[in-house]
Write an enzyme that holds these catalytic residues in place. Structure first.
Site, PDB file in Angstrom:
ATOM      1  N   ASP A 174       0.854  -1.191   0.000  1.00 18.61           N
ATOM      2  CA  ASP A 174       0.000   0.000   0.000  1.00 18.61           C
ATOM      3  C   ASP A 174       0.891   1.243   0.000  1.00 18.61           C
ATOM      4  OD1 ASP A 174       1.074   0.062   2.595  1.00 18.61           O
ATOM      5  OD2 ASP A 174      -0.710  -0.835   3.464  1.00 18.61           O
ATOM      6  N   ASP A 193       1.204   5.004   1.757  1.00 18.99           N
ATOM      7  CA  ASP A 193       0.682   5.927   2.751  1.00 18.99           C
ATOM      8  C   ASP A 193       1.066   7.324   2.304  1.00 18.99           C
ATOM      9  OD1 ASP A 193      -0.051   3.722   4.375  1.00 18.99           O
ATOM     10  OD2 ASP A 193       2.050   3.552   4.981  1.00 18.99           O
ATOM     11  N   ASP A 226      10.204   4.389  12.676  1.00 19.14           N
ATOM     12  CA  ASP A 226      11.049   3.390  13.336  1.00 19.14           C
ATOM     13  C   ASP A 226      12.417   3.217  12.652  1.00 19.14           C
ATOM     14  OD1 ASP A 226       9.651   2.253  11.216  1.00 19.14           O
ATOM     15  OD2 ASP A 226       8.762   0.627  12.390  1.00 19.14           O
TER      16      ASP A 226
HETATM   17  P1  ATP Z   1       4.327  -3.294   5.721  1.00 17.63           P
HETATM   18  O1  ATP Z   1       4.993  -3.459   4.414  1.00 17.63           O
HETATM   19  O2  ATP Z   1       4.256  -4.559   6.470  1.00 17.63           O
HETATM   20  O3  ATP Z   1       3.035  -2.527   5.668  1.00 17.63           O
HETATM   21  P2  ATP Z   1       5.338  -0.880   6.847  1.00 17.63           P
HETATM   22  O4  ATP Z   1       6.719  -0.476   7.210  1.00 17.63           O
HETATM   23  O5  ATP Z   1       4.669  -0.122   5.745  1.00 17.63           O
HETATM   24  O6  ATP Z   1       5.368  -2.426   6.564  1.00 17.63           O
HETATM   25  P3  ATP Z   1       3.092  -0.111   8.440  1.00 17.63           P
HETATM   26  O7  ATP Z   1       2.596  -0.763   9.673  1.00 17.63           O
HETATM   27  O8  ATP Z   1       2.247  -0.052   7.230  1.00 17.63           O
HETATM   28  O9  ATP Z   1       4.481  -0.826   8.134  1.00 17.63           O
HETATM   29  O10 ATP Z   1       3.536   1.362   8.870  1.00 17.63           O
HETATM   30  C1  ATP Z   1       3.747   2.427   7.951  1.00 17.63           C
HETATM   31  C2  ATP Z   1       4.913   3.293   8.414  1.00 17.63           C
HETATM   32  O11 ATP Z   1       4.640   3.843   9.701  1.00 17.63           O
HETATM   33  C3  ATP Z   1       6.233   2.540   8.582  1.00 17.63           C
HETATM   34  O12 ATP Z   1       6.962   2.469   7.399  1.00 17.63           O
HETATM   35  C4  ATP Z   1       6.950   3.347   9.632  1.00 17.63           C
HETATM   36  O13 ATP Z   1       7.584   4.449   9.045  1.00 17.63           O
HETATM   37  C5  ATP Z   1       5.816   3.864  10.495  1.00 17.63           C
HETATM   38  N1  ATP Z   1       5.595   3.026  11.673  1.00 17.63           N
HETATM   39  C6  ATP Z   1       4.777   1.949  11.773  1.00 17.63           C
HETATM   40  N2  ATP Z   1       4.809   1.419  13.003  1.00 17.63           N
HETATM   41  C7  ATP Z   1       5.665   2.182  13.719  1.00 17.63           C
HETATM   42  C8  ATP Z   1       6.140   2.137  15.059  1.00 17.63           C
HETATM   43  N3  ATP Z   1       5.729   1.196  15.911  1.00 17.63           N
HETATM   44  N4  ATP Z   1       7.031   3.075  15.444  1.00 17.63           N
HETATM   45  C9  ATP Z   1       7.445   4.037  14.588  1.00 17.63           C
HETATM   46  N5  ATP Z   1       7.050   4.109  13.311  1.00 17.63           N
HETATM   47  C10 ATP Z   1       6.176   3.208  12.866  1.00 17.63           C
HETATM   48 MG    MG Z   2       2.516  -0.424   5.080  1.00 20.45          MG
END
Ligand code: ATP
Ligand code: MG
Length: 398
Positions: A16, A18, A105
């Protein structure tokens, strides 16, 4: 931004995208008719385009180094709160894009694609880590894990999914801080455990989590089973279950999360049944009691919803009938809503010789033949009528 930019730069297909903006959620809402505001911990705008949802987040401001005073100044209405252990409980302070970047993160997650000039904005050296294939926590790793212990799970999950190495100083505190996961709400661990075990990388993820001692707080009973010597082949059983579920997911077959939990907790159920038996309970009752105890213990750390705990119990309950093939209406088991899961579970048990392979094969075959053939198969396993023994001529002398 976030995962989307990272995935594209790694040559992967993003799940996805964001969107991040300096507009507040209310401002976003006023621009789009089809917009909903969601979330308590992170307030977000969801803009709906048909079946697509675009998540729009306002740049967040607060991070650990912020003084309380600054935070107050920035946003009076939504202060950020930390618990005494440094865990962030609410996080709704708005800020600049640079501030937004450093409270993410990992450095590779803090890359922004700027639609104004099609550039990638990189405030945390994410590009160089991406090139070195390193997953590096932004800021002081220990502080960031304390703020949100789920980041430890994310470190492992993302490293495996993206085939990155957890950078040394980011990996170093994991083992020592693993018990912080006990403070994470069980509902959040349920969500996170899905991403850990049900996205096609569970075998590697499990091994890495175990390496960093991160499984113990989530699945304490399973770890106890693995570490006790009650069943030396239990590890093999779990590994087979993980390999199985990964390959199902990769070939887009359905998968019920209950199945894996039924596997994770199986040895605990067996050991607890044994305990109840020793305490004088009969088979079925001992089983019911053991199931209830093991599940109620597990949901303390991971909030498995009722509809799944129900399935877990059904899978376990089917085992006795599938294994011993006794009782009436054996054929009707084939139409049981959990037959498939129960049968798959039986196959796993057979793979570690907990059930005779012959029994597993019988169930495989009976699903494939027609009714007359099924009846023959049933007759073949029907208990033989006992022949009366002739009374012993000589009395036993013992
Ligand atoms: P995925 O591909 O599994 O969706 P993702 O990195 O995009 O992995 P998401 O949960 O969709 O994970 O989160 C979107 C963004 O929000 C991450 O890339 C990160 O920058 C931020 N984020 C998510 N969870 C946290 C956290 N616990 N602490 C800090 N930043 C976070
Ligand atoms: Mg994501």
């Amino acid at each position: 931004m976030g995962g989307g930019v990272r995935d594209i730069l790694l040559g992967l297909k993003p799940k996805d995208f964001d969107v991040a903006t300096d507009a507040s959620p209310e401002q976003v809402k006023s621009l789009f008719r089809n917009c909903r505001l969601i979330g308590r911990r992170f307030r977000l705008a969801h803009i709906l385009f048909g079946r697509e949802v675009i998540e729009v987040a306002t740049f967040r401001g607060h991070h650990a180094q912020d003084s309380a005073q600054n935070v107050e100044k920035k946003n009076k209405q939504s202060p950020s709160h930390s618990s005494s252990e440094g865990m962030i409980l609410r996080d709704n302070v708005f800020g600049s894009i640079e501030e937004d970047a450093i409270r993410r993160d990992f450095t590779v997650n803090a890359l922004y694609y700027d639609i104004a000039d099609y550039s990638v904005q990189d405030f945390c050296d994410g590009m160089s880590d991406l090139n070195d294939r390193l997953l590096r926590m932004i800021g002081d790793p220990e502080t960031r894990y304390r703020e949100d212990p789920v980041r430890m799970l994310r470190a492992v999950r993302l490293a495996i999914k993206l085939d990155l190495e957890i950078e040394e100083t980011s990996a170093e505190p994991l083992q020592a801080l693993s018990s912080l996961l006990r403070d994470v709400p069980s509902a959040r661990l349920w969500d996170e455990s899905h991403k850990l075990f049900l996205t096609g990388f569970s075998e590697k993820t499990f091994a890495t989590l175990e390496h960093f001692h991160l499984l113990q707080p989530m699945l304490p009973q399973m770890i106890e089973s693995l570490e006790s010597n009650n069943n030396p082949r239990f590890r093999e059983f779990i590994e087979a279950a993980l390999v199985n579920s990964d390959s199902r997911i990769r070939s887009s077959k359905s998968i019920n999360p209950a199945f894996l939990y039924a596997c994770f907790l199986w040895q605990s159920v067996k050991d607890t049944v044994e305990q109840y038996r020793k305490d004088g309970f009969q088979g079925a009752e001992a089983m019911q009691k053991a199931q209830a105890v093991v599940i109620s213990e597990q949901v303390k750390s991971i909030a498995i919803p009722k509809r799944f705990t129900q399935v877990i119990r059904e899978i376990w309950l089917l085992q006795h009938r599938l294994e011993f093939r006794r009782g009436k209406n054996l054929l009707s088991l084939l139409g049981h809503p959990r037959f498939r899961a129960g049968y798959d579970f039986l196959l796993l048990r057979a793979s570690i010789d907990e059930v005779k392979q012959e029994t597993a094969d019988w169930w495989t075959e009976i699903q494939e033949v027609d009714l007359p053939e099924q009846k023959k198969m049933l007759a073949a396993i029907a208990p033989k009528k006992r022949r009366r023994r002739k009374p012993n001529k000589k009395p036993d002398v013992n």
